[in-house]
Design a protein around this motif. Structure first.
Motif, PDB file in Angstrom:
ATOM      1  N   ILE A 124      55.739  58.219  42.571  1.00 57.30           N
ATOM      2  CA  ILE A 124      54.743  56.912  42.476  1.00 57.30           C
ATOM      3  C   ILE A 124      55.662  55.670  43.244  1.00 57.30           C
ATOM      4  O   ILE A 124      56.541  55.104  42.861  1.00 57.30           O
ATOM      5  CB  ILE A 124      54.002  57.034  41.082  1.00 57.30           C
ATOM      6  N   LYS A 125      55.073  54.567  44.267  1.00 53.45           N
ATOM      7  CA  LYS A 125      55.335  53.443  45.017  1.00 53.45           C
ATOM      8  C   LYS A 125      55.362  52.443  43.311  1.00 53.45           C
ATOM      9  O   LYS A 125      54.467  52.673  42.388  1.00 53.45           O
ATOM     10  CB  LYS A 125      54.759  52.938  45.682  1.00 53.45           C
ATOM     11  N   THR A 126      56.216  51.416  43.170  1.00 57.62           N
ATOM     12  CA  THR A 126      56.689  50.950  42.524  1.00 57.62           C
ATOM     13  C   THR A 126      57.024  49.780  42.368  1.00 57.62           C
ATOM     14  O   THR A 126      57.061  49.306  43.631  1.00 57.62           O
ATOM     15  CB  THR A 126      57.660  51.940  40.647  1.00 57.62           C
ATOM     16  N   PRO A 127      57.090  48.192  41.411  1.00 57.51           N
ATOM     17  CA  PRO A 127      56.157  47.919  40.449  1.00 57.51           C
ATOM     18  C   PRO A 127      54.146  48.154  40.504  1.00 57.51           C
ATOM     19  O   PRO A 127      54.372  48.055  41.595  1.00 57.51           O
ATOM     20  CB  PRO A 127      56.468  46.915  39.619  1.00 57.51           C
ATOM     21  N   ILE A 128      54.028  48.849  39.290  1.00 55.53           N
ATOM     22  CA  ILE A 128      52.591  48.707  39.510  1.00 55.53           C
ATOM     23  C   ILE A 128      52.344  47.186  38.257  1.00 55.53           C
ATOM     24  O   ILE A 128      52.571  47.952  37.506  1.00 55.53           O
ATOM     25  CB  ILE A 128      51.725  50.254  38.915  1.00 55.53           C
ATOM     26  N   VAL A 129      51.129  46.716  39.028  1.00 57.06           N
ATOM     27  CA  VAL A 129      51.197  44.926  38.434  1.00 57.06           C
ATOM     28  C   VAL A 129      50.362  45.401  38.216  1.00 57.06           C
ATOM     29  O   VAL A 129      48.610  45.372  38.499  1.00 57.06           O
ATOM     30  CB  VAL A 129      51.465  44.400  39.330  1.00 57.06           C
ATOM     31  N   ARG A 130      49.140  44.940  36.635  1.00 55.96           N
ATOM     32  CA  ARG A 130      48.141  45.314  36.623  1.00 55.96           C
ATOM     33  C   ARG A 130      47.642  43.496  36.054  1.00 55.96           C
ATOM     34  O   ARG A 130      48.663  42.923  35.096  1.00 55.96           O
ATOM     35  CB  ARG A 130      47.466  46.100  35.064  1.00 55.96           C
ATOM     36  N   PHE A 131      46.658  42.857  36.282  1.00 52.96           N
ATOM     37  CA  PHE A 131      45.880  42.043  35.812  1.00 52.96           C
ATOM     38  C   PHE A 131      44.287  42.191  36.100  1.00 52.96           C
ATOM     39  O   PHE A 131      43.695  42.330  36.966  1.00 52.96           O
ATOM     40  CB  PHE A 131      46.045  40.546  36.808  1.00 52.96           C
ATOM     41  N   GLY A 132      44.233  42.333  34.333  1.00 53.23           N
ATOM     42  CA  GLY A 132      43.058  42.691  34.436  1.00 53.23           C
ATOM     43  C   GLY A 132      42.209  44.060  35.013  1.00 53.23           C
ATOM     44  O   GLY A 132      42.971  45.055  34.751  1.00 53.23           O
ATOM     45  N   LYS A 133      41.272  44.324  36.015  1.00 54.22           N
ATOM     46  CA  LYS A 133      40.377  45.453  36.363  1.00 54.22           C
ATOM     47  C   LYS A 133      41.683  44.686  38.011  1.00 54.22           C
ATOM     48  O   LYS A 133      41.728  45.804  38.746  1.00 54.22           O
ATOM     49  CB  LYS A 133      39.284  44.888  36.643  1.00 54.22           C
ATOM     50  N   GLN A 134      42.296  43.690  38.326  1.00 57.02           N
ATOM     51  CA  GLN A 134      42.902  43.993  39.566  1.00 57.02           C
ATOM     52  C   GLN A 134      44.413  44.193  39.370  1.00 57.02           C
ATOM     53  O   GLN A 134      44.539  44.684  38.143  1.00 57.02           O
ATOM     54  CB  GLN A 134      43.383  42.731  39.676  1.00 57.02           C
ATOM     55  N   SER A 135      45.329  45.043  40.183  1.00 58.43           N
ATOM     56  CA  SER A 135      46.612  45.630  40.449  1.00 58.43           C
ATOM     57  C   SER A 135      46.987  45.982  41.634  1.00 58.43           C
ATOM     58  O   SER A 135      46.128  45.628  42.593  1.00 58.43           O
ATOM     59  CB  SER A 135      46.123  47.083  39.574  1.00 58.43           C
ATOM     60  N   THR A 136      48.054  45.892  41.450  1.00 58.88           N
ATOM     61  CA  THR A 136      48.689  46.006  43.142  1.00 58.88           C
ATOM     62  C   THR A 136      49.691  47.325  42.536  1.00 58.88           C
ATOM     63  O   THR A 136      50.699  47.416  41.464  1.00 58.88           O
ATOM     64  CB  THR A 136      49.698  45.133  43.575  1.00 58.88           C
ATOM     65  N   ILE A 137      50.233  47.573  43.731  1.00 51.43           N
ATOM     66  CA  ILE A 137      51.535  48.633  44.060  1.00 51.43           C
ATOM     67  C   ILE A 137      52.463  48.295  45.040  1.00 51.43           C
ATOM     68  O   ILE A 137      52.323  47.885  45.936  1.00 51.43           O
ATOM     69  CB  ILE A 137      50.390  50.420  44.409  1.00 51.43           C
ATOM     70  N   GLY A 138      53.747  48.458  44.031  1.00 50.72           N
ATOM     71  CA  GLY A 138      54.594  47.917  45.135  1.00 50.72           C
ATOM     72  C   GLY A 138      54.657  46.199  45.067  1.00 50.72           C
ATOM     73  O   GLY A 138      53.847  45.126  44.006  1.00 50.72           O
ATOM     74  N   TYR A 139      55.985  45.975  45.732  1.00 52.18           N
ATOM     75  CA  TYR A 139      56.172  44.283  44.954  1.00 52.18           C
ATOM     76  C   TYR A 139      55.762  43.275  45.935  1.00 52.18           C
ATOM     77  O   TYR A 139      55.532  43.549  47.271  1.00 52.18           O
ATOM     78  CB  TYR A 139      58.043  43.750  45.475  1.00 52.18           C
TER      79      TYR A 139
END
Length: 74
Positions: free
Chosen positions: A48-63
């Motif tokens: 799995i790509k990292t980092p996984i960053v969440r902010f409420g319902k938003q999220s990103t995969i990777g830097y």
């Protein structure tokens, strides 16, 4: 959580790091029955790509610091 992040970022395929060192597992995931793919990914979290960053319902995969900077607390 995995499904939530995947759906917010273009699906399960977008979460797979096809450049990871474990190319044997990546090959298996590419060609496995779609019904078994999620289980295989969760058994091998290093694909799995990292980092996984969440902010409420938003999220990103990777830097992605440029996107993180746009997130605002309400």
């Amino acid at each position: 959580e995995f499904n939530s992040v995947a759906s917010a970022n273009g699906g399960m395929e977008s979460m797979i790091n096809y450049e990871c060192k474990d190319q044997d597992t990546i090959a298996l995931i590419k060609y496995i029955n779609p019904n078994d793919k999620l289980d295989k990914i969760l058994e091998n979290p290093w694909v799995i790509k990292t980092p996984i960053v969440r902010f409420g319902k938003q999220s990103t995969i990777g830097y992605q610091p440029d996107i993180w900077k746009t997130w605002q607390l309400k």
